[in-house]
Design an enzyme around this catalytic site. Structure first.
Site, PDB file in Angstrom:
ATOM      1  N   HIS A  49       0.830  -1.202   0.000  1.00 34.68           N
ATOM      2  CA  HIS A  49       0.000   0.000   0.000  1.00 34.68           C
ATOM      3  C   HIS A  49       0.870   1.260   0.000  1.00 34.68           C
ATOM      4  CE1 HIS A  49      -3.874  -1.994   0.642  1.00 34.68           C
ATOM      5  NE2 HIS A  49      -3.215  -2.852   1.413  1.00 34.68           N
ATOM      6  N   SER A 338      -4.091  -5.373   7.719  1.00 39.13           N
ATOM      7  CA  SER A 338      -3.697  -4.530   6.604  1.00 39.13           C
ATOM      8  C   SER A 338      -3.466  -3.111   7.108  1.00 39.13           C
ATOM      9  CB  SER A 338      -4.804  -4.517   5.538  1.00 39.13           C
ATOM     10  OG  SER A 338      -4.458  -3.657   4.500  1.00 39.13           O
ATOM     11  N   CYS A 437      -4.330 -25.449 -13.405  1.00 39.21           N
ATOM     12  CA  CYS A 437      -4.834 -26.793 -13.075  1.00 39.21           C
ATOM     13  C   CYS A 437      -4.742 -27.060 -11.578  1.00 39.21           C
ATOM     14  CB  CYS A 437      -4.155 -27.876 -13.901  1.00 39.21           C
ATOM     15  SG  CYS A 437      -2.773 -28.734 -13.126  1.00 39.21           S
TER      16      CYS A 437
END
Lengths: 496, 444
Positions: A49, A338, A437
């Site tokens: 950030h 965060s 996959c």
């Protein structure tokens, strides 16, 4: 006895360990899981950030901006991919345009460089797949994307190479101050003692804190669901696109990842279970509908996996970093939600400085700040590849067809310091199994390599330690690759 | 590295059959590139019987069926490289590959046959909610672990999806002493062959729940339970219909995806319905000299049809190469490569050629091929397609422009079973103005 014990080998604990490895002390990291990067650090937005979001004057704001600044040099030193792709906060309601200015002002106060408010036209020019409704955007050129696994793993490896011990599968059950004035940590594998303890236990940081302090804290796991999209659509946007923040967080972002996928997330759902990383249909639906508000034609049907991570949310919504008042020599790193990943190098630096002063630490002469990552064959020229294969033919053998990961890279991941022991360990170090996959093709092949290189029997190979064995038993015939079991079968037949 | 006229990407059933026919059609310079350590592809792990009924009129196991073709490849002296991954196919048919011995190398091929097969749709692409512990496998991965490695994923099994591999694995796990509790299928019909439902589920009392899906996976380290629920016509779970099964294994058999990353980067045009290349009557893609066959072209149910189709691709690739050589021999003086000459010649020819488009509508989902150049087609041409739903006592109709020329009643058609029609060259040649052949399903 250690000078310092760090609890937790996530990105915070590993950053702290790396900083402490600069000094001439004994340090040990205790980790309850089988590898580094097993909790919050492994499931997040993979974003660095810019730092305009956190409230002015908070530790979050300060350490985010500082962590962001440190990232260029750190990623070079540790040989990990990091890209300043820039981030945009997109406004889609005219009446909310003031909000952008507010964020801009906050960012300036926090010390974020290069912020700019974009008009609708400017925003669309930079990012053509923004919603038709875009009214304007805040642009932060310092925003970046990083691989959270590699950041975490590289810091831990570097700490290890500089002398820090790591004890895995070691869960701290109780902590007491002894009469010897040392911290006594009871774990599932015996007692550890240390002069200082650093609590970097992520969503468990409250439990660790509350073992030693009367001033209780509470960490609420705040779940975030994510969808990861195929590399085919990784270029749908080139910047990290945020909606305008609300009091529940920064909202659902859409961003390229540093490896070229597209990530969409997270939700924000407060839960009780500190291991509650299950996705829910409502969560994923919510995510998809919200992301569609800001991005045109979001190619959500190209999803290759969905997952959920837990943020270590503390009610005051700021990092709690420092010595606990009623528990001297015990340093908290709690409430690291965060922008914890972005701030992690700065958190490490801050804790390092706290302990340097308290313990009067001297820097080692032989501290090695650099670490060499796993050789990435992706993007090498034919000549470079052939040099590599000549030295080690394993680099000519592709194991993961989706991400084109060679056996050479997997061998490196297994045999390097703090090497991989499980399928997820290999995956997070090499990306084998991370493609479209989702390990269907490579997992039996990777198991064969783990079996051969580490001597772990197939029945004991795990996805990620603990009870996560892949194939618990042999087939009835006991056929397959083991010569001994075939012998056994023949013996029985002869006996009959 | 030696040069080769035809490079075949993949040494499974399609690649093997293509190689054999190309050789028999006169091409002596063929190389098969196979990423696994043996030829045979997925057949090596298909140790059950039932293969080859059409081709050999006998019932073989997968490895036996593969060996019939491997033996021909060996007897014909066709070259192959194992442990070799193709990294790139350039639009000019330069193939870049890599292995331990040769390192990374390039081959400027005259023709390329795409025979890469398909892969399974993973859990992530299905967005199944819940935890992500050990114990979740795609059915083919489990099949490899059981049949090749000799290890069991678990003892109590839930299977999502009724694709053929899932059905086969239901029986295989039962043979190995595991309890298969239920097979849940999202659609109101199975995606697998009827005979597999009978022989792999019904015979062992394993319930098949149609219109059901997995709504939760429990277990933080290893699967401990799976919850399934009924879905409505919108395929969304109906609240209140949840049933929880304790289990340690969840197998997924939810569809196969042709593996066309290499084709896409080469510039091959794709059919969004099949996720495979768009091909003409010669199984040739939009890039002249690049052919496709087998599951990379469209997912098949029976390997016999893969072999037949791949045989045609091989033969046509050989023809393409010899055409290019002739063009090179007659017009090579200006320094252009033979292949370039052939392409130029081919284009000119196409200008005046009679090319018919194939369309699939009204329940028919697609056709392979998509176009037919009447001059280049063989006397009989098989057109394969799938239907999008279950049809009982309905008709497969074929229209030449607006005129219905075929109208065959079928007792039952389902998406899990590939259908086919056969077109005769003579029939098309006598209609020089015919533009479109449409395949549709009609009730009467």
């Amino acid at each position: 006895m250690y000078d310092v014990i760090v609890i937790g080998a996530g990105v915070t604990g590993s950053a702290v360990a790396r900083e402490l490895s600069r000094y001439d002390i004994s340090t040990c990291v205790l980790e309850k899981c089988e590898d580094v990067c097993e909790g919050t650090s492994k499931a997040n937005s993979a974003i660095v950030h810019a730092g305009f979001d956190a409230a002015e004057g908070t530790l979050m704001a300060k350490l985010n901006v500082r962590g962001n600044e440190m990232m260029d040099e750190l990623s070079r030193d540790l040989d990990i991919p990091f890209k300043r792709n820039g981030s945009m906060v997109v406004c889609i309601h005219k009446e909310a345009l003031d909000g952008l200015k507010e964020l801009y002002d906050r960012g300036i106060k926090n010390g974020v460089k290069g912020l700019k408010i974009l008009s609708r036209e400017e925003a669309l020019k930079m990012e053509p797949n923004l919603s038709e409704n875009v009214q304007g955007a805040l642009y932060a050129p310092t925003g970046g994307i990083i691989c959270p696994f590699e950041l975490n793993i590289a810091m831990a490896e570097n700490a290890f190479e500089n002398g820090v011990d790591f004890k895995f599968n070691t869960e701290v059950k109780d902590i007491k101050k002894g009469e010897d004035d040392l911290w006594h940590l009871q774990t599932n594998s015996g007692e550890y003692t240390a002069r200082y303890v650093v609590n970097a236990a992520g969503v468990y940081a409250d439990m660790i804190h509350n073992m030693v302090s009367a001033d209780k804290i509470k960490i609420t796991p705040r779940r975030g669901d994510y969808c990861l999209l195929d590399k085919q659509v990784g270029g749908h946007v080139s910047h990290t696109i945020f909606p305008q923040p609300t009091n529940l967080g920064k909202g659902v972002l859409v961003s390229p990842t540093v490896h070229g996928n597209l990530i969409v997330g997270p939700t924000a759902i407060d839960i009780d279970d500190k291991e509650g990383t299950n996705t829910t249909a409502e969560g994923i639906d919510d995510l998809i509908s919200k992301a569609g508000n800001h991005i045109r034609n979001l190619p959500i049907r190209n999803v290759i996996t969905s997952f959920a991570g837990l943020r270590a949310h503390e009610e005051h919504h700021d990092f709690i970093i420092g010595e606990i008042a009623d528990a001297p020599c015990f340093i908290d790193c709690a409430g690291i939600e965060s922008p914890g990943l972005s701030a992690s190098p700065a958190i490490g630096e801050m804790v390092g400085n706290i302990l340097k002063e308290k313990m009067n630490l001297k820097e080692k002469e032989n501290f090695k700040a650099t670490r060499k990552g796993i050789v990435r064959t992706e993007g090498l020229s034919v000549a470079q590849m052939n040099d590599l294969i000549k030295k080690n033919p394993a680099y000519g053998n592709i194991i993961c067809r989706c991400e084109m990961i060679t056996e050479g890279e997997i061998l490196d991941a297994i045999h390097r310091p703090l090497g991989a022991k499980s399928l997820d360990g290999v995956k997070r170090r090499t990306r084998a199994g991370m493609g479209r996959c989702q390990a269907g093709f490579c997992s039996p092949r990777t198991m064969e390599i783990i079996n051969r290189e580490l001597g772990i029997p197939y029945e004991k190979i795990t996805k990620s330690g603990g009870e996560s064995v892949i194939v618990p038993t042999r087939t009835k015939e006991g056929s397959g690759n083991s010569a001994t079991s075939l012998e056994g079968t023949r013996g029985e037949v002869t006996g009959a | 590295m030696k040069n080769y006229d035809i490079v075949i990407v993949g040494g499974g059933p399609a690649g093997l059959a293509a190689a054999v026919s190309a050789k028999k059609a006169g091409c002596d310079s063929i190389l098969i590139l196979e990423r696994d350590t043996e030829l045979g592809g997925i057949l090596n792990q298909c140790i059950h019987n039932g293969f080859g009924l059409h081709t050999f009129k006998e019932e073989l196991t997968g490895p036996e069926y593969a060996y019939r073709f491997i033996k021909q490849v060996l007897d014909l002296g066709i070259e192959y490289k194992l442990g070799t991954m193709v990294m790139d196919i350039a639009p000019d048919k330069t193939v870049t590959a890599m292995n331990r011995e040769d390192g990374m190398f390039t081959i400027p091929a005259k023709a390329v046959i795409l025979a890469m097969g398909c892969r399974e749709r993973p859990r992530g692409a299905l967005n199944i909610p819940g935890y992500r512990p050990a114990g979740i496998f795609s059915a083919g991965t489990a099949q490899r672990l059981v049949n090749i490695e000799g290890y069991m994923p678990g003892k109590e099994v839930v299977i999502l999806g009724s694709g053929d591999i899932g059905l086969i694995m239901a029986r295989r796990m039962t043979f190995e002493g595991a309890k298969v509790k239920v097979v849940a299928e999202l659609m109101p019909y199975s995606g697998g062959l009827k005979r597999n439902i009978v022989q792999c589920l019904d015979d062992y009392g394993i319930p098949l729940k149609l219109s059901h899906t997995v709504v939760d996976i429990e277990g933080k380290e290893h699967v401990t339970a799976v919850t399934i629920a009924e879905v409505g016509p919108d395929r969304k779970p109906i609240p209140g219909t949840e049933e929880r099964y304790t289990c340690d294994t969840l197998l997924l058999s939810c569809g196969l995806i042709p593996e066309n990353e290499l084709s896409r980067s080469a510039g091959v045009e794709m059919n969004p319905v099949t996720s495979g290349p768009i091909v003409n009557e010669s199984l040739e893609t939009n890039i002249p000299g690049v052919f496709a066959c087998g599951n990379v072209l469209h997912v098949h149910d029976l390997v016999d049809y893969v072999s037949e189709e791949a045989g045609r691709a091989g033969e046509n690739a050989a023809k393409y190469v010899s055409g290019a050589e002739e063009a090179g021999a007659t017009q090579g003086a200006d320094g252009k490569s033979g292949a370039a000459q052939a392409e130029a010649g081919g284009d000119a020819e196409a200008g005046g050629a009679h090319v018919i488009a194939l369309a699939a509508t009204d329940g028919a989902r697609y056709t392979v091929p998509s176009t037919i150049n009447v001059d280049r087609m063989s006397d009989l041409l098989t057109v394969r397609f799938r239907v999008g739903d279950v049809y009982k006592n309905s008709f497969v109709s074929v229209y030449f422009d607006d005129e219905r020329v075929m109208h065959n009643q079928k007792r039952i058609m389902s998406p899990g079973e590939m259908e086919q029609i056969v077109l005769r060259k003579a029939q098309l040649a006598e209609r020089p103005l015919l533009k479109t052949i449409t395949v549709k399903i009609e009730n009467e």
